[in-house]
Scaffold this active site. Sequence first.
Site, short mmCIF file in Angstrom:
data_model
loop_
_atom_site.label_atom_id
_atom_site.label_comp_id
_atom_site.label_asym_id
_atom_site.label_seq_id
_atom_site.Cartn_x
_atom_site.Cartn_y
_atom_site.Cartn_z
CE LYS A 68 49.31 73.25 14.25
NZ LYS A 68 50.46 73.30 15.12
CD GLU A 91 47.34 70.42 20.67
OE1 GLU A 91 47.19 70.67 19.45
OE2 GLU A 91 48.47 70.20 21.17
CG HIS A 110 44.50 73.75 16.21
ND1 HIS A 110 45.59 73.01 16.65
CD2 HIS A 110 43.57 72.84 15.83
CE1 HIS A 110 45.32 71.73 16.53
NE2 HIS A 110 44.09 71.60 16.04
CG ASN A 111 49.00 74.09 18.46
OD1 ASN A 111 48.27 73.74 17.54
ND2 ASN A 111 50.26 73.71 18.54
CG ASP A 145 67.14 66.90 7.38
OD1 ASP A 145 66.02 67.10 7.89
OD2 ASP A 145 68.21 66.87 8.04
#
Lengths: 341, 341, 341, 341
Positions: free
Chosen positions: A188, A195, A191-192, A30
Amino acid sequence: MQLGMVGLGRMGGNIVRRLLRAGHPCIAFDRDAAAREALAAEGATPAADLPAMVAALAAPRAIWIMLPAGAATEEALATLAGLLSPGDVLIDGGNSFWKDSVRRGAMLREKGLHFLDIGTSGGVWGLERGYCLMIGGEEAVVRRLDPIFAALVPGKAAAPPTPGFAGDPRAEQGYVHAGPNGAGHFTKMVHNGIEYGMMQAFAEGLDILKHADAEALPPEQRLALNLPDITEAWRRGSVVASWLLDLTAQALHQDPELAGFSGHVSDSGEGRWTVQAAVETAVSAPVLTAALYARFASRDEARFGAKVLSAQRKGFGGHLEPAKPAPGGAVDGKPHPGRPA
Amino acid sequence: MQLGMVGLGRMGGNIVRRLLRAGHPCIAFDRDAAAREALAAEGATPAADLPAMVAALAAPRAIWIMLPAGAATEEALATLAGLLSPGDVLIDGGNSFWKDSVRRGAMLREKGLHFLDIGTSGGVWGLERGYCLMIGGEEAVVRRLDPIFAALVPGKAAAPPTPGFAGDPRAEQGYVHAGPNGAGHFTKMVHNGIEYGMMQAFAEGLDILKHADAEALPPEQRLALNLPDITEAWRRGSVVASWLLDLTAQALHQDPELAGFSGHVSDSGEGRWTVQAAVETAVSAPVLTAALYARFASRDEARFGAKVLSAQRKGFGGHLEPAKPAPGGAVDGKPHPGRPA
Amino acid sequence: MQLGMVGLGRMGGNIVRRLLRAGHPCIAFDRDAAAREALAAEGATPAADLPAMVAALAAPRAIWIMLPAGAATEEALATLAGLLSPGDVLIDGGNSFWKDSVRRGAMLREKGLHFLDIGTSGGVWGLERGYCLMIGGEEAVVRRLDPIFAALVPGKAAAPPTPGFAGDPRAEQGYVHAGPNGAGHFTKMVHNGIEYGMMQAFAEGLDILKHADAEALPPEQRLALNLPDITEAWRRGSVVASWLLDLTAQALHQDPELAGFSGHVSDSGEGRWTVQAAVETAVSAPVLTAALYARFASRDEARFGAKVLSAQRKGFGGHLEPAKPAPGGAVDGKPHPGRPA
Amino acid sequence: MQLGMVGLGRMGGNIVRRLLRAGHPCIAFDRDAAAREALAAEGATPAADLPAMVAALAAPRAIWIMLPAGAATEEALATLAGLLSPGDVLIDGGNSFWKDSVRRGAMLREKGLHFLDIGTSGGVWGLERGYCLMIGGEEAVVRRLDPIFAALVPGKAAAPPTPGFAGDPRAEQGYVHAGPNGAGHFTKMVHNGIEYGMMQAFAEGLDILKHADAEALPPEQRLALNLPDITEAWRRGSVVASWLLDLTAQALHQDPELAGFSGHVSDSGEGRWTVQAAVETAVSAPVLTAALYARFASRDEARFGAKVLSAQRKGFGGHLEPAKPAPGGAVDGKPHPGRPA
């Protein structure tokens, strides 16, 4: 199985932790040294920069990028593409736009590199509960990294079996090889989008329950309802039982009026892209879109469009604007005119 | 604890069965003698008519009516009100309009009778999983019938505990005393409204996944996705995990194309009343409403409104109507014009 | 003032006719020779191909392309860009995506060419009534072509003056220089988005009027309404008076049941792009989006999403699908349960 | 022809004025003496109370009630019903709920009185432009009062004739006998529902135009658009030309930012009833409903439903709420992640 992780934020850091617990050695980078050191203290091998990470991994390498979608991810992919060797795998586990993943997969393929786009659901609970993974890319590469995925997902015991299930056994573990590059992030994204729709369904329903005592109703029909108890009861045996309901009930028990929230709601790329995908493929998606627009509207307090309405009303009817929150659903400050006199 | 049941259909019959299994003696009536006899074979005491049922119950009596909302329920309530004695309890466990329950409670109160309006969720799974109950009426009466409710609900073990829960312990069992008469059916109405919204969220999301290979997309972006495996994977660790998702995954495993369904979707009173309650109390409920309208639209194939659009388009632009299902999101039979040439 | 026109379809042909009537010489090209000849018979100079058109025009040239958006327009622009000389003007009067116009303007600018993107409203009535023009590009170029635009627009007398108007006098003629390249097509896109919303508002309202005699209503409340007369009356003095209403009333007078239409409604790029622009800039646009989705839905008769709903309903409640068109708003074949018994 | 008017507000007063100008003697009552005197000064005969009004009219009388819907109208009708004689006509010209008009018509019929429910459109412009009238009741009664209606409506010249019109000639004057009692207010209700949808279509479109310079767009795609000029141009030759557009252009010329408005928008009964009628008759009306909900949302600044979303987002993702107005469509304060890096 060795994995490199680029980006040690809430998601990346916990993915590394879950892999370490399962015995997989992780090389962690990072740009924030403190983040690297924190994970090193938990057993990860810190890398000072991307070349160091590449050097620390044995070929064929697998490096998971967990950065904000857009420029940060694009840059990391480009840099790593220049450092890796044919046969290595780059993973984008963030919330990238699926068309970017199609493009990036093709671009990396030309360099002999493999690419997986992985939609990752689970949020802050993933470390403990496991992550649901939606993967796009080549089947052989997905298979090669199976030990990583198997360690990250919740596992078969996390839900009762689907009667008669005869699909890919990986799906029962909590991950799916959805298709070629782009398929992971597309899945995804949707999916969101779902959601968003489910969240907004609860939001509207609870708003209606909350207003069951509105002055617009005749006095004998006004109801003061206990939302924490209602949502708790719904968790067992009802059709709306869901993880979102669990979280909602918990939030209402901690703060029944949700007074700690302002009601300004963010949206992320997936909600928008889902609508754009629906429009692009001519699928009517009114619920997913309404959920997105409700978030837009939640952040706006002096919408130009609403001013247009007021200007028109003044124009044709001489109507003045009302004092803002008409109490309890009243119309123009008066009780609803339709109520029998 | 003795209970009378009027109406032995899918819901009423299974409620009796669940009570019998818990050791509660049930007097059962249905105008269909075969239904009465079937339950008698399982241990219920059949009643030939409503007076016989009343005679078979010891005071204070409790009679549960499980009939279609509207005329059937209204008539049964009126008949029984004439047969019962002060202190007896009438229960409407069906899907009645909550304003009817407010009215009926007041009407029965004048006769010295008690009334409970109970929203009952659980469907065909309730016998096995237990029912989620939302109850409106007097607290003392709800308490008196607690053995009945405790036998019907799923019980505390049916869901993990909500951290820090300190509300009514009955909610943790799966039932809630939501308020006075009307509150039970109001809460169930909103529950079903939320259910509509959640169902439509899944429907739209899966529709978008299904069209990920649409011709409107450039060839390199078309994706053929495996919906059964995707929905199975979502059941573990994802934000959309829910009982509805469990059922959806199961249906897709049995019939991946859902070819056994026509897509004409019924709606029931609750979905409509939820929208009307939102409108009456000035709550913006776009998702719950869109879910209802999607059902209306699913049953219409030659909508007058759509013909109006076609007539207008012909009027200003000379446009003719397209051949019906433009393939894959194409516009007017041509690929989407916005795609780069 | 000389103008070249590429594309002699419904729109391009009539624009040429209107210019010829105003005395502007037009060079006309279409790949369909019959279309060229037809306009030649009305006074246009036909061009056999694009080089011939360029040769027939005196510099600085102005060529208006009126072709389908997408590949056809892109190709014509590219070809002409290779034939023209610095200072010449290319006009795209079609329904192109505004971001394409931004890009094309920059691309042509690099070659020393000028570009105007012109949104053109008016449809088949434009020849007679004039066209409303929304123009993007450089002000000097717009000014240079003013004689052309002045001939095409309806003119000041076409609407009563706006009291106190002190803006650009061209707007009062019916055209607006909306901004740099992209602004013309952006403005036209939004215009069409609004058009979709207005059309759908009429469609829904008339659908409700049409169903005022629905069986779901108690008999004494059923109303059989005369839509042709109602829409005719609304044309005078009402708030919904509009050109769309004029066309709607006319269509209803010719065919009160609109039996000549199937109700499968096309959509064009602008409606989709408007939604995408709203999403991209976080503007809540529920009406414009619902209007688009209604068109999508009008073309689908066996929507996968609706099958998902049916499968879920069967899953939790054992519900079977209804016979399709439940008469008059009835619920599951029965009158609305909320109606008093 | 003599008419009594009860209620001398903006609408009732101007209707009297327009009748007086046409030579019809009016008896005028308002509980506000100043309102009575003002109209007396313009030629009306003031009545001190309802009995005085009845006494001042010759049988068969016609009395027009122009009061707020609900209690005020109900009371006036009841009082007058007790004062009038068989054959007299009571008119409700206000915005009453259509089912009330069905009921009131039946109730008055039992007393030998006639009832007309008249939806009246025209607002503050009606005095000058005339009113569009939608009338429910008996044909003979409507015919009897034709001189009144003919004086109130805009007249045939107010719009170009509809080609081939062969309907009721009264519709071409601007009024329609829509059907029996209830039909007038039902038609007006739907008219206003359409009006809401059209207004919201303009509001959203202009909001999108306003945000064409949003920071969420790449710099080279940002457009600063001149809304007053654009709306003025649209008034001529475009498909969205309408009286609402005329008013919108005028408002934007006076105040381009509409800074004088707060954007809190009232709604009246008709918008709500239209949605309820759609739901009751199973007509999908997403645009009319979205327009209503946009008004609800415009008045709310701390919606409970939005707080539910925030609480859920914190629950599953640890997300904090954003600072309110994310600039220019940015996502979570960052530029849209989907934009290419």
